[in-house]
Motif scaffolding. Structure first.
Motif, PDB file in Angstrom:
ATOM      1  N   HIS A   1      -3.520   4.291  -2.366  1.00  0.00           N
ATOM      2  CA  HIS A   1      -4.464   5.146  -1.653  1.00  0.00           C
ATOM      3  C   HIS A   1      -4.372   6.503  -2.342  1.00  0.00           C
ATOM      4  CE1 HIS A   1      -6.602   6.671   2.066  1.00  0.00           C
ATOM      5  NE2 HIS A   1      -6.303   7.780   1.406  1.00  0.00           N
TER       6      HIS A   1
ATOM      7  N   LYS B   1       0.826  -1.197   0.000  1.00  0.00           N
ATOM      8  CA  LYS B   1       0.000   0.000   0.000  1.00  0.00           C
ATOM      9  C   LYS B   1       0.865   1.253   0.000  1.00  0.00           C
ATOM     10  CE  LYS B   1      -4.550  -0.641   0.122  1.00  0.00           C
ATOM     11  NZ  LYS B   1      -5.459   0.084  -0.796  1.00  0.00           N
TER      12      LYS B   1
ATOM     13  N   ASP C   1      -3.164  -1.218  -4.947  1.00  0.00           N
ATOM     14  CA  ASP C   1      -2.459  -0.875  -3.711  1.00  0.00           C
ATOM     15  C   ASP C   1      -2.412   0.630  -3.449  1.00  0.00           C
ATOM     16  OD1 ASP C   1      -1.924  -3.497  -3.126  1.00  0.00           O
ATOM     17  OD2 ASP C   1       0.057  -3.493  -4.059  1.00  0.00           O
TER      18      ASP C   1
ATOM     19  N   PRO D   1      -0.766   5.348   4.111  1.00  0.00           N
ATOM     20  CA  PRO D   1       0.409   4.500   3.838  1.00  0.00           C
ATOM     21  C   PRO D   1       1.542   5.357   3.273  1.00  0.00           C
ATOM     22  CG  PRO D   1      -1.294   4.141   2.182  1.00  0.00           C
ATOM     23  CD  PRO D   1      -1.904   5.019   3.227  1.00  0.00           C
TER      24      PRO D   1
END
Length: 304
Positions: free
Chosen positions: A30, A2, A28, A84
């Protein structure tokens, strides 16, 4: 693993297409979208359809204080572990005014603020939060060539001056006209390429910086501050040019941008990517003296 991707200009046009492509192709990610006013919640909800990880932060890119607040907020969220690790920044937002006299709250000309200084401030305030391998992508424009081949005479070429002059209103001939506003735009895009070259020299190893040119893309929100005739032409007439080699469709340009961001398009740090491939930008865009001068000025202009 992430990771966080911060993106401006994701609400419409090529940025919206690119955001959707990135989320679809990179589960993965964000995606943290930088939006103006109260539009962030709706955009986040629309992009998050299908279970994608999306959040937003509000910023007026025409205000350096607003950009600074947003960048500091992102840093705080990264430090707390609410996001992340940061691996991507996409400075896609851009503006073109019908004059070169529009001034932002800090006293800088607004085209230069949005297209140059806002990106620089984000990059510098987030620089030590990037986790390598990382990539910075700044949307440029082939208007910086200033020739008929690249923009069919629709936009005057850049008129480079000292950054202290460029950053203020009235820097160009006939600053109260659309030609003055378009010159401010093409010059700001040349400045963006200069700063990408400086990022390639100055940023730590593992953080790449790339300039991306989508070509002429009719039908986006870039002309939203233009007069009614220009807006009508951009919406209703010029989109037909995407059937020719002289223009890029919004969907194609957004997919190209996603390719650059995700690394599908091979582009070493400092590159200029013309749609789907790395290429040379204009001869004028390779000028270490101007690049260093602009870096120093941008550091001054964005200092807290």
């Amino acid at each position: 693993m992430k990771h966080t991707l911060v993106m401006t200009g994701a609400s419409r046009g090529i940025g919206r297409v690119a955001a959707e492509q990135i989320l679809r192709r990179s589960p993965d990610v964000h995606l943290l979208v930088v939006t103006r006013g109260s539009s962030g919640a709706q955009l986040t909800a629309e992009l998050a359809t299908g279970g994608h990880a999306v959040s937003h932060v509000s910023a007026d890119l025409g205000s350096l204080e607003s950009v600074r607040s947003a960048a500091i907020g992102i840093r705080d969220r990264l430090d707390r572990g609410d996001l992340p690790p940061l691996r991507r920044f996409v400075g896609n937002a851009g503006i073109q005014y019908t004059n070169a006299l529009t001034e932002g709250p800090e006293g800088f000309e607004s085209t230069f603020t949005v297209n140059v200084l806002a990106n620089h401030l984000f990059v510098r305030l987030l620089q030590d939060r990037f986790a390598a391998p990382a990539r910075i992508v700044i949307t440029a424009s082939d208007t910086h060539f200033g020739d008929f081949k690249h923009n069919m005479g629709m936009v005057p070429g850049p008129a480079w001056k000292s950054p202290d002059v460029l950053a203020r209103t009235g820097a160009f001939a006939k600053p109260d006209t659309a030609a003055g506003g378009r010159t401010a735009y093409s010059t700001s895009k040349l400045a963006a390429i200069y700063l990408v070259h400086e990022y390639a020299r100055r940023l730590p190893p593992g953080i790449d910086a790339v300039a991306y040119n989508p070509g002429f893309v009719p039908g986006t929100g870039l002309a939203r501050n233009a007069g009614p005739v220009s807006r009508f032409a951009m919406r209703r007439i010029l989109p037909m040019m995407t059937l020719t080699p002289f223009a890029t469709s919004r969907n194609a340009a957004g997919c190209y941008l996603a390719d650059v961001v995700l690394g599908t398009t091979r582009a070493p740090t400092g590159s200029y990517v013309d749609r789907g491939r790395a290429d040379r930008s204009s001869e004028e865009s390779y000028d270490p003296r101007r690049e260093g001068e602009l870096w120093k000025a941008a550091e001054r202009f964005t200092a807290a």
